[in-house]
Design an enzyme around this catalytic site. Structure first.
Site, mmCIF file in Angstrom:
data_model
loop_
_atom_site.group_PDB
_atom_site.id
_atom_site.type_symbol
_atom_site.label_atom_id
_atom_site.label_comp_id
_atom_site.label_asym_id
_atom_site.label_seq_id
_atom_site.Cartn_x
_atom_site.Cartn_y
_atom_site.Cartn_z
ATOM 1 N N ASP A 26 4.283 0.888 12.192
ATOM 2 C CA ASP A 26 3.572 0.428 11.952
ATOM 3 C C ASP A 26 3.184 -1.160 11.895
ATOM 4 O OD1 ASP A 26 3.077 2.067 8.103
ATOM 5 O OD2 ASP A 26 2.954 2.540 10.313
ATOM 6 N N LYS A 77 1.159 -1.249 -0.191
ATOM 7 C CA LYS A 77 0.190 0.223 0.208
ATOM 8 C C LYS A 77 1.396 1.377 -0.184
ATOM 9 C CE LYS A 77 -1.537 1.502 4.070
ATOM 10 N NZ LYS A 77 -1.617 3.295 4.497
ATOM 11 N N ASN A 78 1.815 1.251 0.946
ATOM 12 C CA ASN A 78 3.114 2.514 1.101
ATOM 13 C C ASN A 78 3.613 2.812 -0.328
ATOM 14 O OD1 ASN A 78 1.189 3.163 3.464
ATOM 15 N ND2 ASN A 78 2.731 2.761 4.828
ATOM 16 N N ARG A 116 0.306 14.654 12.503
ATOM 17 C CA ARG A 116 0.695 14.599 11.449
ATOM 18 C C ARG A 116 0.825 15.575 10.728
ATOM 19 N NH1 ARG A 116 -1.579 8.829 9.342
ATOM 20 N NH2 ARG A 116 0.886 8.767 8.161
ATOM 21 N N ASP A 154 4.423 20.562 7.195
ATOM 22 C CA ASP A 154 5.675 21.721 7.512
ATOM 23 C C ASP A 154 6.877 20.624 6.886
ATOM 24 O OD1 ASP A 154 5.909 19.873 9.497
ATOM 25 O OD2 ASP A 154 7.522 20.165 10.506
ATOM 26 N N CYS A 211 -4.753 12.113 11.990
ATOM 27 C CA CYS A 211 -5.837 11.269 12.046
ATOM 28 C C CYS A 211 -5.126 10.305 13.812
ATOM 29 C CB CYS A 211 -5.092 9.926 11.447
ATOM 30 S SG CYS A 211 -2.981 10.015 11.500
ATOM 31 N N ARG A 230 -8.073 -1.016 4.413
ATOM 32 C CA ARG A 230 -7.239 0.091 4.332
ATOM 33 C C ARG A 230 -6.739 -0.601 3.427
ATOM 34 N NH1 ARG A 230 -6.635 5.089 7.306
ATOM 35 N NH2 ARG A 230 -5.473 5.404 5.436
HETATM 36 C C1 EPZ Z 1 4.297 6.767 6.114
HETATM 37 O O1 EPZ Z 1 3.116 8.085 6.857
HETATM 38 C C2 EPZ Z 1 3.290 5.880 5.501
HETATM 39 N N1 EPZ Z 1 2.103 6.043 5.574
HETATM 40 C C3 EPZ Z 1 3.036 5.415 7.822
HETATM 41 O O2 EPZ Z 1 2.019 4.332 7.063
HETATM 42 C C4 EPZ Z 1 4.537 5.233 8.428
HETATM 43 O O3 EPZ Z 1 4.216 5.140 9.770
HETATM 44 C C5 EPZ Z 1 5.118 6.074 8.696
HETATM 45 O O4 EPZ Z 1 5.856 6.659 6.551
HETATM 46 C C6 EPZ Z 1 5.848 6.331 8.903
HETATM 47 O O5 EPZ Z 1 7.086 5.017 8.725
HETATM 48 C C7 EPZ Z 1 2.244 5.963 3.507
HETATM 49 O O6 EPZ Z 1 3.150 6.138 3.387
HETATM 50 C C8 EPZ Z 1 0.956 6.089 3.211
HETATM 51 P P1 EPZ Z 1 6.024 10.627 7.753
HETATM 52 P P2 EPZ Z 1 3.756 9.815 6.536
HETATM 53 O O7 EPZ Z 1 5.900 11.784 7.141
HETATM 54 O O8 EPZ Z 1 4.778 10.227 5.410
HETATM 55 C C9 EPZ Z 1 6.596 13.900 11.851
HETATM 56 C C10 EPZ Z 1 0.078 2.807 7.829
HETATM 57 O O9 EPZ Z 1 -0.176 2.258 9.136
HETATM 58 N N2 EPZ Z 1 5.954 14.600 10.504
HETATM 59 O O10 EPZ Z 1 6.879 9.581 8.180
HETATM 60 O O11 EPZ Z 1 2.533 10.532 6.967
HETATM 61 C C11 EPZ Z 1 4.635 13.323 11.909
HETATM 62 O O12 EPZ Z 1 4.009 13.859 12.737
HETATM 63 C C12 EPZ Z 1 1.039 3.751 7.536
HETATM 64 O O13 EPZ Z 1 0.280 2.535 7.156
HETATM 65 C C13 EPZ Z 1 6.085 15.883 10.925
HETATM 66 O O14 EPZ Z 1 6.164 16.298 11.565
HETATM 67 O O15 EPZ Z 1 4.805 9.265 7.702
HETATM 68 C C14 EPZ Z 1 5.324 11.959 12.506
HETATM 69 O O16 EPZ Z 1 5.782 12.214 13.981
HETATM 70 C C15 EPZ Z 1 0.566 5.112 9.702
HETATM 71 N N3 EPZ Z 1 6.045 17.304 9.470
HETATM 72 C C16 EPZ Z 1 6.829 11.223 11.428
HETATM 73 O O17 EPZ Z 1 7.830 12.176 11.479
HETATM 74 C C17 EPZ Z 1 6.177 16.647 8.663
HETATM 75 O O18 EPZ Z 1 5.717 17.099 7.628
HETATM 76 C C18 EPZ Z 1 6.689 10.568 10.968
HETATM 77 O O19 EPZ Z 1 5.498 10.661 9.684
HETATM 78 C C19 EPZ Z 1 5.567 15.685 8.759
HETATM 79 C C20 EPZ Z 1 5.779 14.475 9.005
#
Ligand code: EPZ
Length: 419
Positions: free
Chosen positions: A305, A22-23, A123, A126, A118, A397
């Site tokens: 995850d 999916k990801n 999430r 920035d 969510c 999902r």
């Molecule tokens: C991806 O989400 C995955 N989703 C998530 O999987 C996964 O948990 C996550 O990466 C971490 O591995 C998809 O790929 C569609 P991040 P993403 O940006 O890209 C903070 C699942 O269950 N952050 O690496 O949203 C954020 O708040 C889902 O399949 C900022 O602060 O994850 C979080 O604490 C859930 N500012 C951390 O970084 C930003 O601009 C990780 O987020 C972006 C992120």
């Protein structure tokens, strides 16, 4: 709206084929916006999130066709719009924001609905916006929509304060059509990023450092369509490995074992027998699980995850285990539901203490998010009696026909309508 009804304590045995990731599919579907040529994606399962991303692409006039029987997704963005601001649709999945980089880079402009938070955390985006601004985007936000403008993006040196998966993906996709070279330092190294880079390379993008924390993208004027097979879903695989560890002996086919290292390591630490054989891995319950400690980290650390599922496994383990969730601020929601099944879990901020108990008993529980729902399935399979899991749309999902796959392994699980 549906629910799963599970009769626990059945011993499971057999083979399961792991579906496409999916990801990986979601960012690659967004990357198809970078060209007007047709892209053909293989191993794309008909998951709820994939179907929503397909609707998002169609909302900007992109032609799509998903041959669900063969897991083939065809995408042709020959006349796409730059404006993806259907709030209701874009708010359904966080990955909708991955259209920002491609639309901005292709059309010099993008209007994207702000993704909501969510249940697992706020999430923010920035880091996405900071990176796109470094490439030259002028950014404004109003009425729940982000507007990004730049006639032609210009390559830049970008350092990510945190190795965000989504921000890394958005920046790489935007850099693909930028003028000049972009270097992303402290980039996320999840396998899904490598898969996106492989797809972009097939489209004609020069990319160096794939799979490392420093990725260099040489922008070009135009990209062509490509055919690409999406990698197997390492989190679905990890989830079924834990089901094998809890309930019997399961062989997983169509996996990439190099993506499963942290999960294999933790399961071996817990006393589970694992045999790797090329693109298959067999996991066998050896009677008891030894509880251990988990700290979630960016790849190649233990994946967040897989944290809820491992918590589930530990509820029936021997001894006490501690989980430290460092990625998301609210990812222990499964704990309350597991405790209602007889588990002994105490959460305090980003830590959870799990004391193994002798048995879990079935009751009515609710899936609060995708991976918490997967955790409830593991516990329902391991509990005495009947467990009803409601709000299973969260689970669907990210897990393609998980009830069918489990029934083929001998589980007593059925899907019923939720009144
Ligand atoms: C991806 O989400 C995955 N989703 C998530 O999987 C996964 O948990 C996550 O990466 C971490 O591995 C998809 O790929 C569609 P991040 P993403 O940006 O890209 C903070 C699942 O269950 N952050 O690496 O949203 C954020 O708040 C889902 O399949 C900022 O602060 O994850 C979080 O604490 C859930 N500012 C951390 O970084 C930003 O601009 C990780 O987020 C972006 C992120």
């Amino acid at each position: 709206m549906g629910k799963f009804v599970v009769e626990g304590l059945k011993r499971l045995k057999g083979d399961v084929k792991i579906s496409g990731s999916k990801n990986s599919a979601l960012p690659i579907m967004a990357a198809a916006l970078l060209t007007e040529d047709e892209c053909i994606l293989e191993n794309v399962p008909s998951l709820r999130d994939v179907n929503i991303m397909e609707r998002i692409l169609r909302s900007v006039l992109v032609k799509t066709e998903h041959e669900e029987k063969r897991d083939i997704m065809k995408i042709k963005a020959d006349e796409a719009l730059f404006s993806a601001d259907n709030n209701e649709l874009m708010g359904k999945i966080r990955a909708s924001f991955l259209t920002a980089g491609p639309l901005l880079s292709r059309f010099g402009r993008a209007r994207i609905s702000l993704p909501g938070g969510c249940s697992i955390g706020s999430r923010p985006i920035d880091l996405h916006l900071k990176g796109l601004a470094k490439l030259g985007a002028e950014i404004s936000k109003e009425f729940g929509v982000v507007e990004l403008k730049c006639e032609r993006l210009k390559g830049a040196e970008i350092y990510l304060d945190f190795p965000s998966v989504g921000a890394t993906e958005n920046i790489i996709m935007a850099a693909a059509l930028a003028d000049g070279v972009t270097t992303v330092s402290n980039a996320a190294m999840e396998p899904e990023i490598g898969d996106l880079c492989s797809f972009l390379q097939k489209m004609g993008v020069e990319i160096y450092g794939k799979g490392t924390d420093t990725i260099k993208v040489v922008g070009c004027r135009r990209l062509s369509g490509a055919v690409h097979q999406v990698i197997p879903d390492r989190i679905e695989a990890g989830t079924f490995m834990l089901i094998g560890a809890a309930c019997g002996e399961i062989r997983l086919d169509n996996v990439m074992t190099e993506h499963l290292r942290p999960i294999v390591s933790k399961l071996k630490e817990a006393g589970v027998e694992i045999v790797e054989d090329g693109e298959s891995v067999t996991v066998k319950n050896m009677g008891c699980i030894r509880n251990t400690d988990i700290k979630t980290m960016p790849y190649p650390g233990f994946p967040t995850d897989m944290q809820p599922q491992f918590m589930s496994l530990m509820t029936l383990g021997q001894g006490t285990g501690v989980i430290n969730e460092t990625i998301f601020e609210n990812r222990f929601m499964q704990a309350g539901e597991l405790n209602r099944m007889g588990a002994d879990i105490k959460t305090e901020g980003s830590s959870a203490i799990i004391r193994g108990v002798d048995r879990l008993t079935g009751t009515n529980v609710r899936a609060t998010d995708l991976r918490a729902g997967a955790a409830l399935i593991i516990s329902a399979l391991s509990a005495e009696g009947t467990t009803e899991i409601s709000d299973i749309y969260h689970i669907e999902r990210g897990y393609f026909k998980i009830d069918e796959k489990l029934r083929r392994l001998g589980a007593d699980i059925r899907r019923v309508d939720q009144e």
